[in-house]
Enzyme design. Structure first.
Site, mmCIF file in Angstrom:
data_model
loop_
_atom_site.group_PDB
_atom_site.id
_atom_site.type_symbol
_atom_site.label_atom_id
_atom_site.label_comp_id
_atom_site.label_asym_id
_atom_site.label_seq_id
_atom_site.Cartn_x
_atom_site.Cartn_y
_atom_site.Cartn_z
ATOM 1 N N GLU A 135 0.860 -1.169 0.000
ATOM 2 C CA GLU A 135 0.000 0.000 0.000
ATOM 3 C C GLU A 135 0.905 1.229 0.000
ATOM 4 O O GLU A 135 1.608 1.491 0.984
ATOM 5 C CB GLU A 135 -0.934 0.011 1.217
ATOM 6 N N GLU A 137 -0.136 9.404 -6.007
ATOM 7 C CA GLU A 137 0.955 8.461 -5.771
ATOM 8 C C GLU A 137 1.367 7.762 -7.063
ATOM 9 O O GLU A 137 2.556 7.517 -7.300
ATOM 10 C CB GLU A 137 0.527 7.459 -4.695
ATOM 11 N N ASP A 161 -7.075 3.068 2.423
ATOM 12 C CA ASP A 161 -6.637 1.772 2.960
ATOM 13 C C ASP A 161 -7.792 0.775 2.968
ATOM 14 O O ASP A 161 -7.610 -0.417 2.699
ATOM 15 C CB ASP A 161 -6.100 1.935 4.387
#
Length: 447
Positions: free
Chosen positions: A263, A293, A428
């Site tokens: 992650e 990201e 998450d």
């Protein structure tokens, strides 16, 4: 919904490495105005232009918080000057709960009824352990002469507790910086992340020697927290020492047939970001990240133009192109997953059906909507809340499922919660839900 939970109930998961206590402050106009009053507006603007990558003084924090609000983008910046702890502790926080990707995912997956969740963080105090749910399927490894698994709720190992400060703000929050009017574009959060010297993102030696044994107990592993590794430590070790160690441990897990997931996270430190890419991303089977990201990874491997386009425009076509590049560049990967405010996307080269992948992603949107609406998921029945949340208004645009160049490409629109109770951990939650469900698909195919 029950069908989804039935699919994942036989999956066993290992989560590592980051868990902490989140001290949450809900930002309103009064709070942000009180911060702005500490400095001349022009000085704050200058600091915003500097884009501080660490918190060394209150001005760094104020500048990055305002920037996060202006952009409507989540951000996480490390607290470098530990002397500021007293200043941050002077704020009145609204809530304390479990934080850190591994901590959040452990609680979630145990609550959803996975067969077993083995959670590991190298630094766990009694105060932190009290944040976990009381469940027999949520355990922590203790190793010395032999390996023991005890309920996380019962662990009393360390005195030090890692505390992150979370500043949540809602879409529409408005205030003035001098004569400039600023309004939040989206509901999200800004995180001031603590980096205790004692916290090392790896298995300690007492547990590491039993890693093969642990690997035989699980089907998959969800690894996170690498952004918490420091460049240098007081004992002379460096970030390279820990990344090399973690890389070897991932290889050990994979040799035992454990499906491994990274992650990703917001990593301001460019050296650490490069190390995550070169030591960890090049070893795992699956990666989860948001579009920022993804853009950062693309920039690091030489695709600066596409990276800039994704950052500026966030078009799904460009994100899909970026994911294809990642799969081509990192031959070890079988899954790339990107979660955004409007959709979740998965690309894979594996032999799984498009329908299975759609179910996988839909399950993750139910989890995210439930968490956004309730703030937490404590039992299976909570998912009825998320199931009743409608998809966002762009449903037709983001509902895709097709094959191209031996790749399966599937996206599902997010479920829209107008006034989320909390945004911490939503990424998450989405990633872990999709990864665990994907693992269950692979596990059923191997039987």
């Amino acid at each position: 919904m029950l069908e989804y939970l039935e699919k994942i109930k036989d999956v066993s998961l290992l989560t590592a490495y980051n868990a902490n206590i989140d001290a949450i402050k809900y930002v309103n106009e009064e709070f942000i105005s009180s911060l702005i009053s500490l400095y001349p507006p022009e000085k704050i603007r200058e600091k915003i232009e500097e884009y501080p990558r660490a918190i060394n003084e209150p001005l760094d924090f104020i500048a990055r918080l305002i920037l996060s609000i202006k952009l409507g983008k989540p951000a996480e910046v490390p607290l470098k000057n530990e002397e500021l702890n007293d200043w941050f502790n002077s704020f009145k926080y609204d809530e304390e709960k479990i934080g850190g990707q591994a901590g959040i995912v452990s609680n979630l997956m145990a609550a959803l009824g996975l067969k077993r969740v083995i959670f590991y963080t190298p630094l766990i105090s009694e105060r932190l352990s009290r944040m976990f749910i009381d469940s027999n399927n949520l355990v922590y490894p203790i190793g010395n002469d032999e390996l023991k698994l005890i309920k996380v709720k019962e662990v009393k190992k360390d005195k030090l507790t890692k505390i992150n400060r979370i500043f949540e703000f809602k879409e529409g929050l408005a205030f003035k910086l001098g004569e400039e009017k600023i309004k939040a574009k989206a509901s999200t959060r800004f995180i001031v992340a603590s980096r205790p010297e004692a916290l090392r993102m790896c298995f300690d030696n007492s547990v590491r020697k039993f890693l093969k044994e642990l690997a035989k107990m699980v089907d998959c592993s969800f690894l996170s927290g690498f952004q918490g590794i420091k460049e240098e430590y007081s004992d002379g070790t460096t970030y390279i020492d820990y990344f090399e160690r973690d890389r070897e441990d991932i290889k050990t897990l994979k040799k035992e047939g454990v499906l491994t997931h990274l992650e990703f996270a917001s990593i301001p430190n460019l050296k650490i970001r490069e190390a995550v890419i070169n030591y960890i991303l090049r070893e795992v089977d699956s990666v989860g990240m948001d579009e920022t990201e993804l853009a950062n990874v693309l920039h690091s491997i030489g695709y600066e133009k596409l990276s800039d386009i994704i950052l500026k425009e966030s078009k799904i076509e460009d994100v899909i192109e970026g994911c294809k590049i990642i799969l081509d560049e990192f031959k070890n990967l079988e899954v790339v997953q990107v979660h955004t405010l409007y959709y979740i996307l998965m690309l894979t080269k594996e032999e799984v059906s498009l329908e299975e992948l759609k179910n996988c992603l839909d399950f993750s949107t139910i989890l995210a909507a439930t968490k956004a609406k309730l703030g937490d998921i404590k039992k299976k029945e909570d998912l009825k809340v998320g199931l009743n949340v409608p998809y966002n208004e762009y449903k037709e645009l983001f509902l895709k499922a097709y094959e191209e160049d031996n790749l399966k490409i599937v996206s599902v629109p997010s479920r829209y919660v107008k006034n989320p109770k909390s945004t911490v951990g939503l990424g998450d939650t989405v990633s872990s839900g999709a990864f665990v469900y994907y693992t269950s698909i692979k596990k059923r195919k191997s039987l």
